[in-house]
Design an enzyme around this catalytic site. Structure first.
Site, PDB file in Angstrom:
ATOM      1  N   ARG A 163       0.857  -1.177   0.000  1.00  0.00           N
ATOM      2  CA  ARG A 163       0.000   0.000   0.000  1.00  0.00           C
ATOM      3  C   ARG A 163       0.901   1.237   0.000  1.00  0.00           C
ATOM      4  O   ARG A 163       2.015   1.206   0.516  1.00  0.00           O
ATOM      5  CB  ARG A 163      -0.907   0.020   1.234  1.00  0.00           C
ATOM      6  CG  ARG A 163      -1.823  -1.191   1.363  1.00  0.00           C
ATOM      7  CD  ARG A 163      -2.600  -1.123   2.668  1.00  0.00           C
ATOM      8  NE  ARG A 163      -3.498  -2.254   2.819  1.00  0.00           N
ATOM      9  CZ  ARG A 163      -3.182  -3.400   3.436  1.00  0.00           C
ATOM     10  NH1 ARG A 163      -1.972  -3.541   3.972  1.00  0.00           N
ATOM     11  NH2 ARG A 163      -4.052  -4.381   3.533  1.00  0.00           N
ATOM     12  N   LYS A 187      -1.741  -2.518   8.196  1.00  0.00           N
ATOM     13  CA  LYS A 187      -2.930  -2.120   8.942  1.00  0.00           C
ATOM     14  C   LYS A 187      -2.921  -2.754  10.329  1.00  0.00           C
ATOM     15  O   LYS A 187      -2.544  -3.911  10.499  1.00  0.00           O
ATOM     16  CB  LYS A 187      -4.185  -2.562   8.189  1.00  0.00           C
ATOM     17  CG  LYS A 187      -4.481  -1.733   6.939  1.00  0.00           C
ATOM     18  CD  LYS A 187      -5.805  -2.135   6.330  1.00  0.00           C
ATOM     19  CE  LYS A 187      -6.178  -1.220   5.167  1.00  0.00           C
ATOM     20  NZ  LYS A 187      -7.479  -1.585   4.569  1.00  0.00           N
ATOM     21  N   HIS A 256      -2.822   2.395  -5.672  1.00  0.00           N
ATOM     22  CA  HIS A 256      -3.545   1.169  -5.345  1.00  0.00           C
ATOM     23  C   HIS A 256      -3.781   0.319  -6.592  1.00  0.00           C
ATOM     24  O   HIS A 256      -3.904  -0.903  -6.497  1.00  0.00           O
ATOM     25  CB  HIS A 256      -4.873   1.493  -4.651  1.00  0.00           C
ATOM     26  CG  HIS A 256      -5.183   0.567  -3.518  1.00  0.00           C
ATOM     27  ND1 HIS A 256      -4.389   0.475  -2.391  1.00  0.00           N
ATOM     28  CD2 HIS A 256      -6.176  -0.357  -3.347  1.00  0.00           C
ATOM     29  CE1 HIS A 256      -4.897  -0.427  -1.567  1.00  0.00           C
ATOM     30  NE2 HIS A 256      -5.966  -0.954  -2.132  1.00  0.00           N
ATOM     31  N   ARG A 259      -0.953  -2.002  -6.796  1.00  0.00           N
ATOM     32  CA  ARG A 259      -1.129  -3.123  -5.853  1.00  0.00           C
ATOM     33  C   ARG A 259      -2.065  -4.166  -6.464  1.00  0.00           C
ATOM     34  O   ARG A 259      -1.785  -5.371  -6.432  1.00  0.00           O
ATOM     35  CB  ARG A 259      -1.679  -2.581  -4.535  1.00  0.00           C
ATOM     36  CG  ARG A 259      -2.017  -3.643  -3.478  1.00  0.00           C
ATOM     37  CD  ARG A 259      -2.417  -2.925  -2.197  1.00  0.00           C
ATOM     38  NE  ARG A 259      -3.101  -3.760  -1.228  1.00  0.00           N
ATOM     39  CZ  ARG A 259      -2.482  -4.517  -0.325  1.00  0.00           C
ATOM     40  NH1 ARG A 259      -1.174  -4.562  -0.301  1.00  0.00           N
ATOM     41  NH2 ARG A 259      -3.178  -5.219   0.547  1.00  0.00           N
ATOM     42  N   HIS A 282      -3.261  -9.518   3.748  1.00  0.00           N
ATOM     43  CA  HIS A 282      -4.690  -9.712   3.993  1.00  0.00           C
ATOM     44  C   HIS A 282      -4.889 -10.660   5.176  1.00  0.00           C
ATOM     45  O   HIS A 282      -4.249 -11.715   5.235  1.00  0.00           O
ATOM     46  CB  HIS A 282      -5.380 -10.310   2.758  1.00  0.00           C
ATOM     47  CG  HIS A 282      -5.509  -9.350   1.628  1.00  0.00           C
ATOM     48  ND1 HIS A 282      -5.698  -9.741   0.320  1.00  0.00           N
ATOM     49  CD2 HIS A 282      -5.487  -7.991   1.592  1.00  0.00           C
ATOM     50  CE1 HIS A 282      -5.775  -8.685  -0.461  1.00  0.00           C
ATOM     51  NE2 HIS A 282      -5.646  -7.613   0.290  1.00  0.00           N
ATOM     52  N   TYR A 291      -9.203 -11.159  -6.519  1.00  0.00           N
ATOM     53  CA  TYR A 291      -8.295 -11.057  -7.665  1.00  0.00           C
ATOM     54  C   TYR A 291      -8.421 -12.258  -8.595  1.00  0.00           C
ATOM     55  O   TYR A 291      -8.060 -12.171  -9.764  1.00  0.00           O
ATOM     56  CB  TYR A 291      -6.848 -10.917  -7.183  1.00  0.00           C
ATOM     57  CG  TYR A 291      -6.631  -9.635  -6.420  1.00  0.00           C
ATOM     58  CD1 TYR A 291      -6.623  -8.407  -7.068  1.00  0.00           C
ATOM     59  CD2 TYR A 291      -6.468  -9.645  -5.045  1.00  0.00           C
ATOM     60  CE1 TYR A 291      -6.445  -7.224  -6.369  1.00  0.00           C
ATOM     61  CE2 TYR A 291      -6.291  -8.466  -4.334  1.00  0.00           C
ATOM     62  CZ  TYR A 291      -6.282  -7.267  -5.006  1.00  0.00           C
ATOM     63  OH  TYR A 291      -6.119  -6.100  -4.318  1.00  0.00           O
TER      64      TYR A 291
END
Length: 318
Positions: A163, A187, A256, A259, A282, A291
């Protein structure tokens, strides 16, 4: 009721009104998120924005006086008057839910106004926006004439799937160039390692560090502007826009998108989805699976482009 929002409310029989103002409650919640939940600076900034919207709507009211029906009206305001995207409305409401659950646990409010209140925001399914292989190749070629900072930032975003907020936070101490790896703080301050996928990319990072970190600088961040200050996410976005124009790409390119492109290209190359999940950071593989739908679309387009029945028909007429 506005399109995309369904809501119903069960009103409690009684309600005790306490004194803490909603603004004070919001600040206390943000302090809790920072000091006890250790949320990242990006998450805290998003929460502050969400709570600011909530306070702006309700004004100077006591936290316990916010009712379920008022929250339904708030959701309609976000969607109708503010005309926010469904995903943004959903995030605003999720933050408000977290706020009132915490206020209930700490005794600041006697009841949770979301209890007995159902607000559903329909978010349309949307596939990630990716660059095609041809577009990515053109962007990569444009990097050859770009500044070293623009080149490194762009290629790292694509090579690692980071990110943009993670990239600008990378410090020199996070680099392990002998192993070809970078430590990332993602995150929720979750740490992971991403792989630098080629020796050429590792040499690019090493050369940038040797050239731009030779002397004493005001920051130890990897990416720095001409004044030695840490590069910002806005700075990367601006550089990427200019680079995309130089590459002759007509659509707007964002960090993004790189990414998304990295994840899609890896899956199409046959990399195990669990490895891609770890690379992207994730928590759930369900997030990564979106994806595969992008890859499926590429497969469908390729199969339809092959025009098998058309080929048979042409051979038959010949």
């Amino acid at each position: 009721m506005l399109y995309g929002i369904r809501a119903w409310v069960r009103t409690p029989l009684s309600e005790t009104v306490w004194t803490m103002q909603l603004k004070e409650a919001g600040e206390a919640f943000l302090q809790h998120c920072r000091l006890e939940r250790y949320l990242s600076s990006n998450t805290l900034a998003a929460y502050r924005q969400d709570i600011g919207e909530l306070i702006g709507y309700f004004g100077a009211v006591g936290a316990p006086s916010v009712s379920g029906s008022a929250l339904v009206a708030y959701a309609s305001h976000l969607s109708g008057v503010r005309n926010l995207a469904p995903a943004t409305v959903k995030r605003r409401l999720a933050c408000a839910r977290s706020l009132f659950r915490w206020l209930l646990r700490t005794g600041i409010v006697p009841s949770d106004p979301f209890a007995g209140t159902e607000i559903r925001v329909r978010v349309p399914d949307r596939l990630p926006r990716c660059l095609t292989t041809t577009e990515m190749a053109r962007l990569s070629r444009a990097c050859e004439d770009a500044t070293p900072l623009t080149r490194l930032a762009t290629l790292l975003l694509f090579a690692t799937g980071m990110r943009v907020g993670e990239l600008v936070s990378v410090r020199l101490a996070d680099l392990d160039l002998d192993r070809g790896a970078i430590r990332i703080v993602g995150k929720g301050d979750r740490q992971r390692q991403v792989v630098i996928p080629s020796e050429g990319m590792t040499r690019l990072v090493r050369g940038y560090v040797r050239t731009h970190h030779a002397g004493s600088l005001p920051t130890d961040r990897l990416l720095q502007d001409a004044d030695g200050q840490a590069l910002t996410t806005a700075g990367i976005r601006a550089r990427l826009r200019h680079l995309a124009r130089a590459a002759g790409l007509s659509r707007r390119v964002t960090p993004h998108m790189l990414r998304h492109t990295a994840a899609t290209e890896l899956l199409e190359a046959g990399v195990d989805i669990r490895f891609v999940q770890r690379l992207l950071g994730h928590r759930s593989i369900l997030t990564t699976q979106i994806y595969t739908h992008v890859s499926d679309h590429a497969l469908i387009a390729a199969i339809r482009g092959a025009d098998l029945f058309g080929r048979l028909d042409r051979v038959g007429r010949g």
